[in-house]
Design a protein around this motif. Structure first.
Motif, PDB file in Angstrom:
ATOM      1  N   ASP A  44       0.860  -1.181   0.000  1.00  0.00           N
ATOM      2  CA  ASP A  44       0.000   0.000   0.000  1.00  0.00           C
ATOM      3  C   ASP A  44       0.898   1.233   0.000  1.00  0.00           C
ATOM      4  O   ASP A  44       2.115   1.129   0.162  1.00  0.00           O
ATOM      5  CB  ASP A  44      -0.972  -0.017   1.191  1.00  0.00           C
ATOM      6  CG  ASP A  44      -0.256  -0.072   2.527  1.00  0.00           C
ATOM      7  OD1 ASP A  44       0.503   0.867   2.844  1.00  0.00           O
ATOM      8  OD2 ASP A  44      -0.462  -1.050   3.273  1.00  0.00           O
ATOM      9  N   GLU A  46       1.284   3.695   2.090  1.00  0.00           N
ATOM     10  CA  GLU A  46       1.967   3.986   3.365  1.00  0.00           C
ATOM     11  C   GLU A  46       3.186   3.086   3.562  1.00  0.00           C
ATOM     12  O   GLU A  46       4.244   3.545   3.981  1.00  0.00           O
ATOM     13  CB  GLU A  46       0.983   3.841   4.534  1.00  0.00           C
ATOM     14  CG  GLU A  46       1.475   4.420   5.827  1.00  0.00           C
ATOM     15  CD  GLU A  46       1.713   5.931   5.786  1.00  0.00           C
ATOM     16  OE1 GLU A  46       2.475   6.413   6.650  1.00  0.00           O
ATOM     17  OE2 GLU A  46       1.165   6.644   4.929  1.00  0.00           O
ATOM     18  N   GLN A  81      -8.171  -3.217  -5.231  1.00  0.00           N
ATOM     19  CA  GLN A  81      -9.006  -2.871  -4.085  1.00  0.00           C
ATOM     20  C   GLN A  81      -9.444  -4.202  -3.485  1.00  0.00           C
ATOM     21  O   GLN A  81     -10.388  -4.813  -3.941  1.00  0.00           O
ATOM     22  CB  GLN A  81     -10.212  -2.075  -4.595  1.00  0.00           C
ATOM     23  CG  GLN A  81     -10.758  -0.986  -3.734  1.00  0.00           C
ATOM     24  CD  GLN A  81      -9.787   0.021  -3.187  1.00  0.00           C
ATOM     25  OE1 GLN A  81      -9.114   0.733  -3.917  1.00  0.00           O
ATOM     26  NE2 GLN A  81      -9.725   0.111  -1.893  1.00  0.00           N
ATOM     27  N   ASN A  85     -11.174  -0.812   2.221  1.00  0.00           N
ATOM     28  CA  ASN A  85     -10.943   0.543   1.705  1.00  0.00           C
ATOM     29  C   ASN A  85      -9.476   0.939   1.585  1.00  0.00           C
ATOM     30  O   ASN A  85      -9.142   2.107   1.674  1.00  0.00           O
ATOM     31  CB  ASN A  85     -11.684   1.577   2.565  1.00  0.00           C
ATOM     32  CG  ASN A  85     -13.170   1.402   2.459  1.00  0.00           C
ATOM     33  OD1 ASN A  85     -13.681   1.010   1.419  1.00  0.00           O
ATOM     34  ND2 ASN A  85     -13.881   1.668   3.535  1.00  0.00           N
ATOM     35  N   MET A  86      -8.585  -0.035   1.423  1.00  0.00           N
ATOM     36  CA  MET A  86      -7.183   0.314   1.246  1.00  0.00           C
ATOM     37  C   MET A  86      -6.685  -0.268  -0.070  1.00  0.00           C
ATOM     38  O   MET A  86      -6.727  -1.477  -0.280  1.00  0.00           O
ATOM     39  CB  MET A  86      -6.309  -0.211   2.388  1.00  0.00           C
ATOM     40  CG  MET A  86      -4.901   0.286   2.250  1.00  0.00           C
ATOM     41  SD  MET A  86      -3.673  -0.149   3.514  1.00  0.00           S
ATOM     42  CE  MET A  86      -4.499  -1.027   4.743  1.00  0.00           C
ATOM     43  N   GLN A  88      -4.125  -1.549  -2.779  1.00  0.00           N
ATOM     44  CA  GLN A  88      -2.815  -2.183  -2.809  1.00  0.00           C
ATOM     45  C   GLN A  88      -2.340  -2.173  -4.249  1.00  0.00           C
ATOM     46  O   GLN A  88      -3.137  -2.147  -5.185  1.00  0.00           O
ATOM     47  CB  GLN A  88      -2.877  -3.606  -2.264  1.00  0.00           C
ATOM     48  CG  GLN A  88      -3.130  -3.624  -0.775  1.00  0.00           C
ATOM     49  CD  GLN A  88      -2.699  -4.939  -0.146  1.00  0.00           C
ATOM     50  OE1 GLN A  88      -2.159  -5.818  -0.792  1.00  0.00           O
ATOM     51  NE2 GLN A  88      -2.946  -5.059   1.132  1.00  0.00           N
TER      52      GLN A  88
END
Length: 163
Positions: A44, A46, A81, A85-86, A88
């Motif tokens: 992801d 982050e 997806q 809701n994150m 990748q």
């Protein structure tokens, strides 16, 4: 194709894309591209950002987000997806078609490739008169580790309730 050849080729593709769109060819954008193509996993934004900061790259979170969107636009990176809701991402150039199994408890993603899926894709394309270019198959379940942990937790709970 060797990893170095792939790296050089994706760099050239990205350079041409940036030139075509009249966008700047910054060292940060190419560092992000290199980092992605040195990985063999899903990630992801982050995770990529933190990894790059830990490697002493001078990139902002915004640069990582924006560069990923550019790389998705020029088909060098695929965005997934998988729920929660994150988004990748994974590198896509020179990668074979594959599908995913995703754990609904821990979010672990496992890739698999089964030639029968390609056969189904071809058969459906022929039957419906479609020239199918690619597909996406995601299966959701509970991985072995999460299932085992739930079993242990359940057994411990039953033992406590029995006392």
């Amino acid at each position: 194709m060797s990893e170095q050849n792939t790296s050089e080729l994706v760099r050239k593709i990205f350079e041409a894309y940036l030139e075509n769109k009249n966008l700047r060819k910054t060292p940060e954008r190419f560092a992000i591209l290199e980092e992605i193509y040195s990985r063999n996993d899903h990630f992801d934004v982050e995770t990529l950002y933190i990894h790059m900061k830990n490697q002493k790259y001078r990139v902002s979170r915004a640069t990582v987000y924006n560069t990923l969107e550019l790389l998705v636009s020029c088909d060098l990176v695929t965005k997934h997806q998988f729920g929660k809701n994150m988004a990748q991402f994974e590198k896509s150039y020179g990668y074979h078609q594959h599908d995913h199994v995703i754990c609904i408890d821990c979010g672990k993603v496992v890739e698999f490739c089964d030639p029968r899926i390609h056969q189904i894709q071809s058969m459906v394309g022929d039957l419906l008169k479609f020239d199918i270019k690619h597909h996406s198959l995601n299966m959701y379940g509970v991985c072995f580790d999460c299932s085992a942990a739930a079993t242990i937790k359940s057994a411990a709970s039953q033992k406590l309730n029995a006392n």
